[in-house]
Structures are given as C-alpha cells and as structure tokens.
Write a protein that holds these residues in place. Structure first.
Motif, PDB file in Angstrom:
ATOM      1  N   ILE A 124       0.855  -1.184   0.000  1.00  0.00           N
ATOM      2  CA  ILE A 124       0.000   0.000   0.000  1.00  0.00           C
ATOM      3  C   ILE A 124       0.892   1.236   0.000  1.00  0.00           C
ATOM      4  CG2 ILE A 124      -1.998  -1.080   1.073  1.00  0.00           C
ATOM      5  CD1 ILE A 124      -1.133   0.028   3.701  1.00  0.00           C
ATOM      6  N   GLU A 125       0.345   2.317  -0.520  1.00  0.00           N
ATOM      7  CA  GLU A 125       1.147   3.513  -0.721  1.00  0.00           C
ATOM      8  C   GLU A 125       0.907   4.514   0.396  1.00  0.00           C
ATOM      9  OE1 GLU A 125       3.178   4.270  -3.313  1.00  0.00           O
ATOM     10  OE2 GLU A 125       2.801   2.548  -4.623  1.00  0.00           O
ATOM     11  N   ALA A 126       1.990   5.040   0.930  1.00  0.00           N
ATOM     12  CA  ALA A 126       1.862   6.129   1.895  1.00  0.00           C
ATOM     13  C   ALA A 126       1.367   7.374   1.175  1.00  0.00           C
ATOM     14  CB  ALA A 126       3.213   6.403   2.543  1.00  0.00           C
ATOM     15  N   LEU A 127       0.853   8.319   1.947  1.00  0.00           N
ATOM     16  CA  LEU A 127       0.315   9.546   1.361  1.00  0.00           C
ATOM     17  C   LEU A 127       1.392  10.627   1.317  1.00  0.00           C
ATOM     18  CD1 LEU A 127      -2.304  11.134   0.475  1.00  0.00           C
ATOM     19  CD2 LEU A 127      -2.370  11.939   2.831  1.00  0.00           C
ATOM     20  N   ARG A 128       1.553  11.217   0.135  1.00  0.00           N
ATOM     21  CA  ARG A 128       2.400  12.403   0.063  1.00  0.00           C
ATOM     22  C   ARG A 128       1.488  13.598   0.264  1.00  0.00           C
ATOM     23  NH1 ARG A 128       7.351  14.347  -1.741  1.00  0.00           N
ATOM     24  NH2 ARG A 128       8.176  12.312  -2.269  1.00  0.00           N
ATOM     25  N   TYR A 129       1.616  14.237   1.409  1.00  0.00           N
ATOM     26  CA  TYR A 129       0.665  15.267   1.788  1.00  0.00           C
ATOM     27  C   TYR A 129       0.962  16.568   1.056  1.00  0.00           C
ATOM     28  CZ  TYR A 129      -2.297  18.085   4.802  1.00  0.00           C
ATOM     29  OH  TYR A 129      -3.266  18.913   5.282  1.00  0.00           O
ATOM     30  N   ILE A 130       2.237  16.796   0.783  1.00  0.00           N
ATOM     31  CA  ILE A 130       2.610  18.033   0.086  1.00  0.00           C
ATOM     32  C   ILE A 130       3.172  17.650  -1.262  1.00  0.00           C
ATOM     33  CG2 ILE A 130       4.261  19.928   0.116  1.00  0.00           C
ATOM     34  CD1 ILE A 130       3.734  19.988   3.172  1.00  0.00           C
ATOM     35  N   ASN A 131       2.558  18.170  -2.324  1.00  0.00           N
ATOM     36  CA  ASN A 131       2.876  17.693  -3.666  1.00  0.00           C
ATOM     37  C   ASN A 131       3.892  18.538  -4.415  1.00  0.00           C
ATOM     38  OD1 ASN A 131      -0.395  17.265  -3.267  1.00  0.00           O
ATOM     39  ND2 ASN A 131       0.769  15.468  -3.871  1.00  0.00           N
ATOM     40  N   THR A 132       4.311  19.657  -3.822  1.00  0.00           N
ATOM     41  CA  THR A 132       5.255  20.529  -4.511  1.00  0.00           C
ATOM     42  C   THR A 132       6.510  19.749  -4.863  1.00  0.00           C
ATOM     43  OG1 THR A 132       5.874  21.167  -2.304  1.00  0.00           O
ATOM     44  CG2 THR A 132       4.544  22.721  -3.540  1.00  0.00           C
ATOM     45  N   ARG A 133       7.034  19.999  -6.069  1.00  0.00           N
ATOM     46  CA  ARG A 133       8.126  19.148  -6.528  1.00  0.00           C
ATOM     47  C   ARG A 133       9.357  19.963  -6.910  1.00  0.00           C
ATOM     48  NH1 ARG A 133       8.532  16.630 -11.879  1.00  0.00           N
ATOM     49  NH2 ARG A 133       9.685  14.676 -11.817  1.00  0.00           N
ATOM     50  N   ILE A 134       9.263  20.728  -7.991  1.00  0.00           N
ATOM     51  CA  ILE A 134      10.476  21.384  -8.489  1.00  0.00           C
ATOM     52  C   ILE A 134      10.201  22.851  -8.787  1.00  0.00           C
ATOM     53  CG2 ILE A 134      12.137  21.432 -10.398  1.00  0.00           C
ATOM     54  CD1 ILE A 134      11.862  18.404 -10.561  1.00  0.00           C
ATOM     55  N   ASN A 135      11.163  23.703  -8.467  1.00  0.00           N
ATOM     56  CA  ASN A 135      11.072  25.137  -8.699  1.00  0.00           C
ATOM     57  C   ASN A 135      12.288  25.652  -9.454  1.00  0.00           C
ATOM     58  OD1 ASN A 135       8.795  26.509  -7.902  1.00  0.00           O
ATOM     59  ND2 ASN A 135       9.401  26.614  -5.748  1.00  0.00           N
ATOM     60  N   THR A 136      12.139  26.813 -10.039  1.00  0.00           N
ATOM     61  CA  THR A 136      13.271  27.509 -10.634  1.00  0.00           C
ATOM     62  C   THR A 136      13.648  28.649  -9.691  1.00  0.00           C
ATOM     63  OG1 THR A 136      12.272  27.070 -12.757  1.00  0.00           O
ATOM     64  CG2 THR A 136      14.102  28.633 -12.726  1.00  0.00           C
ATOM     65  N   PHE A 137      14.938  28.769  -9.385  1.00  0.00           N
ATOM     66  CA  PHE A 137      15.382  29.808  -8.452  1.00  0.00           C
ATOM     67  C   PHE A 137      16.415  30.710  -9.120  1.00  0.00           C
ATOM     68  CE2 PHE A 137      14.266  26.118  -5.864  1.00  0.00           C
ATOM     69  CZ  PHE A 137      13.416  26.673  -4.925  1.00  0.00           C
ATOM     70  N   VAL A 138      16.318  32.011  -8.836  1.00  0.00           N
ATOM     71  CA  VAL A 138      17.370  32.918  -9.294  1.00  0.00           C
ATOM     72  C   VAL A 138      17.820  33.782  -8.109  1.00  0.00           C
ATOM     73  CG1 VAL A 138      16.479  33.012 -11.653  1.00  0.00           C
ATOM     74  CG2 VAL A 138      15.756  34.723  -9.993  1.00  0.00           C
ATOM     75  N   ARG A 139      18.996  34.368  -8.262  1.00  0.00           N
ATOM     76  CA  ARG A 139      19.527  35.198  -7.184  1.00  0.00           C
ATOM     77  C   ARG A 139      18.814  36.540  -7.186  1.00  0.00           C
ATOM     78  NH1 ARG A 139      24.766  34.193  -5.227  1.00  0.00           N
ATOM     79  NH2 ARG A 139      24.752  36.266  -4.339  1.00  0.00           N
ATOM     80  N   GLU A 140      18.028  36.757  -6.149  1.00  0.00           N
ATOM     81  CA  GLU A 140      17.244  37.987  -6.031  1.00  0.00           C
ATOM     82  C   GLU A 140      18.149  39.217  -5.997  1.00  0.00           C
ATOM     83  OE1 GLU A 140      15.342  38.486  -2.272  1.00  0.00           O
ATOM     84  OE2 GLU A 140      13.509  39.276  -3.145  1.00  0.00           O
TER      85      GLU A 140
END
Lengths: 558, 316
Positions: A184-200
């Motif tokens: 059985i599969e555990a639940l991934r409660y937060i689905n956010t995966r990948i972001n793009t980041f730049v130097r502010e």
C-alpha cells in the motif's frame, strides 16, 4: 611438494575467480515454518481460526518488527531506540497488545540491505521502501505477502488508515486481473516538486525584474555572465549563470516540461511515463537543444557532468554564491538550516543575498505547467515471512491515527515546537534525546510524508515556519510558485508491466548519460548525438516498455 | 606367502605414518586456509547454478526451476544485450591496455631502482612509489577530479594560465581511457616493483663481476644478466595477468566514470552492478560472471601451456 603447492595455489586462484561470479547472499532459509492459516500467503484468512486477534489485552502480546530508515546523521539519536520509538511501542502495546521492535535500515542503500534481509529470511514484518519495482520483483519470487484478503477482512478495524490513505492509495497497486495487493502507498501530503530559483540580489543589482518567460531568462543568464565582475568582483572567473547536475532530468525538469505540448493526453503520459524524469515525452529534445545552446555559450556550469551522486561540489559553488540560477527541489535553497544554501549565502555574501523562486518556463498554451508529486510516497509491504499480518496492519492503522502521527511530526510542545497565537506550529530544532532524526519524523510516520496539522491552511502556515533562519516570505512564494499550473500525472492500474522488471537502473544510467552528452556536445552535432543516444535508450528496453504499457492501457481503459 | 604380500603395504603405511608424524604441524597449519576456501569459495560455488535457473529469493538454488532453453536462457539474453557486448568490448580494451602499458612499468622501475648507486635515495623512492597502492579508488578519483577537471582542475588551471587550451582528461572518451590507464599505473607500479626487486636480489653478484671483467657495460649487463634473472618472475606474473584479462575490477571504473564517457567506461563489473545488484536480475548477471570466469580459466591454461612450450616453468 613445491609442485603440489603451486598447483593448489592455482586451483585456489581459479576458485577465487569462479566464486566472484556468485551474488553475495546467505543461503536462503526455506520458507519459514508457518503457523496455520494467517501466515500462508496463498490462502485467505478464514474467519473461524482468524488469528490471535491482537486487540484482546488478555492474550499474550503479538510481536512484530518494523523497518525504520537510518539516516546516520551526526548527533542524531539511535533510530531504532529513542524517545519516539518508545512512544510508538507504548502506544501499540496499550491499544493493540502488540510488541513492536524496530530494525534500522540505512536510508541510502535501503534496497540493497532489504534485499539481503529478505534473502536471509530476516526481513522485518513491516517493510518500507521507495522502490515499487523491487517489491514487484520480490513478489514474483514469492517473497511478498498479498495484503488484499486481510484488507478486505479487517477493513472495519482499519478506519484510521482508510481515512488517511483512502481507496486510492490502498489499492493503488492492485493487480486488475488477480486482485493482489503487494504494497500500500503512503500519502504524500505536500505535492510541490520542483522550482526555478534565481539570485534575487543579482537581479536587483542589475536592475532587472524576475524573468517570466524563457527569453527573459536567457537574457538574464547573459546579463549575469556579462556583469560577472560587478556581481562577483575578483571571483568573476567563477561565475556560473545557470547550474545543473549530472541528473539533468530532475535539475532541468521545469524547463523540459515547458517544451512538452500542453494537450498531451493522459494515455500518452502513461505510455511514455516509465521514466520519472520525463525523458520520453515529445518536445524534450527541443528543450535539451536549448540547454545545449546555453552550454556552448558558456551560460552553464562546465563540469556538471563529471560529479556523480552525493558529490557536494555543486552545492558548495551555490553556497559560495557563484551560481545565478538553478532548478531544484521546491525548497532546496531554504532547507538544511545552518548547513543550507540560504544561511551560507547570508554568511558569505551578505544579508541581501538570497534565491527566490520564479516561473519563467511557459508551455505552448502559455501555462507554467509542471509535474507535481502524485499522492503516493513510500510503499509499505509485508514479506512472506510475516507471521502477524493482522497485527502489522494494526500497526499501520495506529501510525495513521491523527493524534499519533501528529505527535510524531511535531513532537513535544516547548521542546521541538512552539504553538503561535493563531494555532500554527513553529518547529524548533532540539538537540537532546528528543531530537528528530528526520524532518517531522518522516521515517516513523510511514504512511504520510509532509506536515499535516489537520487543515490545509494551518499545515501550509506551519510549513512556512519550519525553516529556521529563513524569512517566511521566501517559503510562501516558493510554495506558491511550485504549485502554479502544476499537475499530477494520472496513475493507471494495469498490473505488472513485465518488460520493466530489472530495467530501472540500466535505463536511468542511459537517461543521465544521454542528457549530459547531448548538452555538452558541439551545437552542430546535437541532432546526431541525441538521435543516436535516444535510439539506444529505446532499443535497450524503453521501446518494449512503451509497447507493453500501450497494450495494457488499451486492454483496461479503452 | 601372506606376510610377503602384505609386507610392502605395511612398510608404506609405516612410511606414511612417519611422514605424517613428522609434518603434522604443517598440515594443521594448512587446515585453516583449506577450511576458509571450502566455506567461502567452494560451497558458494554451488550457487553457480543460479546462472542456469530462474532465481528466487525464497528458494534454495537446488529447488529453483530451470531456465528456458535448457537452462541457457540467461546466456542467450546476455549476448542479446547490447550493453553487455559493449561492456565486454570495453573490459577487453581496458585490460589489454593495462597489460601492454601497465605490465612493463614495474619491470622498468625495478631496473631503474636497481641501477641507483645511492642506497638511501633508492629506499625512499621505493617507499614513496608504493604508497598510492594503499589509496582507495574513491580517493584517487577525488584527486583526479581536483587535478584534471576541465575548469576547476589544477592542471587545467595551470595550462590555462600558460595560454594552452584545457585538456579534457576526464570528459572525452579517448582522453579518459589514457587517464584511466595512467592512474592505474601510478597506483600499482610501486607495489608491483617489490616482487621484481626481491627477484633481483636472488641474482648471483658473481655474474655481474664476471661480466665486468669481460668488458660488459651497464646495458649489456641488464640485457644479459638482470633480465634473464627476472624471466621466471615475469612469466609467472604475466600468466596471472592473462588470467585476469576478462576479469574486471569494480571500484576503479566505477569511481572514475562519469556521464560523458560511458561509451568506454561501462565494463562488465558495472554491467553486473546495474543489472544484478540494482536491477535484481541475479540469474542474468551470474551467467555473465560465469562466462567471465570460464574465459579467464581458458586464458590461464592457455598462457601456462604457452609458457611451457617456450621452455619456461609455468605456474604448475
């Protein structure tokens, strides 16, 4: 004598050579002596003899062992014996009359270690792994217990588990023909995966605004490169406008996805979906062509392909402030507390230095479409040596109960967290015996990944407070950016795809090589390198997988 | 009549008994290594049958069902696998290069050290030369990256300062092969020299004296005395190396490889790791291992009989 001795020596050497070809494993024990009914994986438990119901306190307690990941972190507590394991042990004995012991398995070599434990017949009764193909392989060898009959029989007693996971995660892997449930599969409660980041801070210094499309992103990379001496001073030579790692499929994923046609059907996503880095999707080639152009224009880190898994050379370059932009796990610049990127930038570069999440990669429909994690996380299974499947299910139910998992996630008030006025929870890192070896004790809450405070708002707010030393506006904007136009690739339950067996690692290596070689080759050779590499990838098993997935999909869903 | 017949057997028994009484301690000493080989080498060899059977994690190899095609399914599968064929080619190529370049290196170093007149200098050089033998390949690959990476590597930084283009030591397949071979020589040359230096001490110094009286120069002496004196050692080590021609070490290629050079760095041991350990295809990779060992044994016997044909002693 001398002759005999040298003969013996030679024989011994041949023996060494021959022995080298045998896989390391201890002699497998014959299937464990089985107690009647419940331990026999082929038979459904019949009601009459139905097990020593572990809920009756008068009986002798049932005994189960549970796998626990060992992250080996410095200064942590013993993963199999600490404050939190004691909490679980006490609770299980009190609520279900089950005695629990824990078996530590190293997190980063979990599959190899599990493999040895299973081969030796020593596997814990409740096993956890991230690799479903591994479970499927074990199941094909008869090493895994079918949970389906137990789930059906004890459903009424497993309400907490059902409330958390639902039919979707519980029957996620059910074979549509035979009805077996290996895990059985555990639940991934937060689905956010990948972001793009730049130097502010670099954007500010160069008077640029956040890039909102790929052209602006490219202009920004070129500006970073051209203004290296403004941004880095005497370290100008170390400027890396855009960095990635050998794992291009992950570390450029949002860029890759923006080249995939918006109208790609669920079926195509499934058929082309064996690779979790989306290599086979249409459009990816053009995305890599873009990267190849950037690489050849000197906008990317030259040596990215040379450093393998676990190497921290790139992390150090990012921490030192030489890197202008990355695509990475949605919160990577902010995690890791004092060892993290954010805290190092603040220390080494200055208080204004920070990465900020942006969304520059639009697809043909103008959406920032990106892949989110699906609702599944780790897979929980019982090996066929498990003699207490019911007690083991009770364990899963217990650990899925909100009060229990919530305590494990946030710990004791005043020690590992404090409660703010609005009810949100801020984690504090604790160093004594109540230290958590993993964020929110993820290794103990084996059915959920991600902080669940009972309501989504409270959870999100608490999450943003979980990053020590980072202004929460970074986390909040990062969280929002990661969810923007995100979608979950749909799961289709078609049973086992035979051609996938044992191919995971071989195709993963081929994928990484193809990405790296196509990015680093001269622009003129790009088509030749990509086409040859991709053909090799298909011929090495990916084509067979596509064909079988297509046939299976059409059999069950068309 | 009866006594006459049994007499020789009695005396032989007696002889054996005496022999055993005299040397039993030596046999006792031998017992330990023999037990080791039986437990850790010979008994595990029964698992070779996995190559011919459908592997199951819960059955003993004796109970596993036979594989298709009279048990040869996995051999057929291996040879139909392009990755395996590439791995086979790369293993042969790297090992042959290792043999051609790496085998003479310790002989040369031993000769050079032997000709040094300063004893202390010789000893220091020797000690330093064999130190890398104790470094693991993980450490050596780390050093290699620090030195040879195209932009951050020390060597390439120096080349860059002197106005040369960087050399892609690690990121171009052809260059990588040479880096691989040379690092291998660097790591093992000093250690392998020890054996030759030991053999050199066994050469009778009177031979050199006689040669000097006859007017032989240094090169003559090396050619006619030193090298012939080393010949048995060279032959034995050569036979052993030929036995390893298809064997493949794991740490060295695994630590040094990267995504850009897999066309040459994918060797059999890495194939076995990817498909066997990571992919759980144990039968397939056992078949590959067995094939590897069988070829190695053929090479070993071939080299040995060849050596004997040329009048050398061989290893048995």
């Amino acid at each position: 004598m001398k002759r005999t001795f040298s003969l013996l020596l030679a024989c011994a050497m041949i023996a060494t050579l021959l022995a080298a070809c045998v896989p390391v494993s201890s002699p497998p024990s014959p299937s464990a002596p089985s107690t009647p009914s419940t331990s026999d994986p082929t038979k459904a438990p019949d009601k009459g003899t139905a097990t020593q119901t572990p809920t009756k306190p008068a009986e002798k307690p049932a005994k189960i062992s549970v796998e626990i990941f060992d992250r080996g972190n410095a200064g942590g507590s013993k993963p199999e014996d600490n404050y939190y394991t004691d909490f679980i042990k006490r609770g299980m004995l009190r609520d279900h009359n089950v005695e629990v012991t824990f078996v530590a398995v190293p997190r980063w070599t979990e599959v190899d270690v599990l493999n040895n434990l299973l081969a030796a017949g020593d596997a814990p009764d409740v096993c956890v792994t991230y690799s479903y193909p591994t479970i499927q392989t074990y199941a094909n060898m008869g090493g895994v217990l079918d949970m389906a009959p137990y789930l059906e029989e004890y459903k009424s007693q497993l309400t907490n588990m059902w409330d958390l996971l639902g039919d979707e995660n519980i029957y996620y892997n059910q074979d549509p023909t035979t009805g077996t449930v290996w895990a059985i599969e555990a639940l991934r409660y937060i689905n956010t995966r990948i972001n793009t980041f730049v130097r502010e801070d670099w954007l500010k210094k160069l008077n640029m605004s956040e890039p909102t499309n790929i052209e602006e992103f490219e202009t920004m990379l070129k500006a970073f490169k051209d203004n290296a001496s403004t941004l880095l001073g005497k370290d100008a030579g170390k400027m890396i406008p855009f960095s990635t790692s050998f794992d291009v499929g992950w570390r450029c994923n949002n860029l890759l996805m923006s080249f995939v046609p918006d109208n790609l059907s669920d079926k195509e996503f499934y058929v082309l979906g064996f690779d979790d880095r989306q290599l086979q999707l249409p459009g990816v080639k053009e995305a890599v062509r873009k990267l190849n152009q950037w690489y050849n224009e000197g906008l990317m880190w030259d040596d990215f392909a040379l450093y393998g898994e676990g190497d921290d050379t790139e992390d150090n370059l990012i921490r030192a402030g030489y890197v202008g932009s990355i695509i990475h796990n949605w919160d990577v610049p902010y995690s890791g507390a004092e060892q993290g990127i954010h805290s190092n930038l603040q220390k080494l570069v200055g208080p204004e230095a920070a990465f900020i999440a942006v969304n520059p990669f639009k697809n043909d429909a103008g959406k920032y479409k990106k892949v989110l994690y699906s609702t599944v996380d780790r897979k929980v299974f019982f090996p066929s040596t498990n003699k207490e499947p019911v007690a083991s299910l009770m364990y899963i139910d217990w650990i899925s109960t909100f009060e229990n998992r919530n305590f494990l996630q946030i710990g004791e008030e005043g020690v590992t967290h404090k409660v703010l006025e609005d009810g949100t929870v801020q984690t504090i890192s604790s160093r004594d015996d109540k230290i958590m070896n993993s964020t929110n004790n993820i290794d103990y809450t084996i059915t959920i990944n991600g902080l669940d405070m009972g309501s989504p708002e409270k959870s999100a707010k608490s999450l943003a407070l979980g990053y020590a030393g980072v202004d929460k506006r970074y986390i909040e904007s990062s969280f929002a950016a990661a969810l923007k136009d995100g979608f979950i690739i749909k799961n289709f339950n078609v049973g086992e795809i035979k051609s996938e067996e044992g191919m995971g690692q071989a195709l993963k290596v081929k994928r990484d090589n193809l990405y790296a070689q196509a990015i680093t080759c001269p622009v003129a050779q790009f088509d030749a390198v990509w086409d040859a590499g991709y053909q090799d990838y298909l011929d090495s098993g990916a084509q067979a997988i596509q064909d079988e997935r297509k046939a299976a999909y059409e059999k069950y869903y068309e | 009549m009866k006594t006459a017949l049994s007499k020789p057997s009695v005396s032989r028994q007696q002889k054996n008994l005496n022999y055993f009484k005299r040397y039993w301690t030596l046999y006792l000493l031998l017992l330990l290594p023999i037990t080791y080989f039986i437990i850790f080498k010979y008994i595990p060899m029964t698992y070779i049958q996995i190559a011919f059977k459908k592997y199951s994690i819960i059955q003993s190899p004796w109970e596993m069902p036979w594989a298709a095609n009279n048990g040869f399914e996995y051999f057929i599968k291996a040879f139909a696998n392009r990755d395996f064929l590439y791995a086979l080619r790369n293993t042969l190529m790297l090992n042959l290069l290792d043999l051609v370049c790496g085998f003479p290196a310790p002989i040369l170093l031993a000769l050079l050290l032997n000709e040094l007149p300063f004893k202390r200098y010789k000893r220091i050089t020797q000690t330093i030369a064999y130190m890398p033998h104790f470094l693991s390949w993980i450490i050596i690959s780390g050093l290699a990256l620090q030195l040879f990476a195209p932009t951050d590597g020390l060597v390439n930084i120096l080349l860059n300062r002197m106005g040369f283009a960087p050399i892609p030591f690690l990121n171009d397949p052809a260059h990588w092969v040479w880096t691989y071979i040379l690092l291998g020589i660097w790591q093992s040359v000093g250690w392998n020299t020890i054996i030759y230096l030991a053999a050199l001490t066994a050469i009778n110094p009177e031979l050199y004296e006689a040669a000097s009286i006859d007017g032989a120069g240094r090169m003559r002496k090396i050619w006619h005395i030193t090298l012939p004196g080393l010949r048995p050692t060279i032959i034995t080590l050569l036979i052993l190396s030929l036995g390893r021609i298809l064997g493949s070490e794991f740490d060295r290629p695994y630590a040094l490889k990267n995504s850009l050079v897999n066309s040459v760095s994918n060797v059999i041991s890495i194939f076995v790791y990817d498909y066997g350990i990571k992919g759980l295809q144990f039968s397939l990779t056992t078949a590959v291992g067995l094939f590897q060992s069988a070829i190695s044994v053929i090479f070993l016997f071939g080299a040995n009989s060849l050596a004997k044909k040329f009048g050398e002693r061989g290893i048995w």
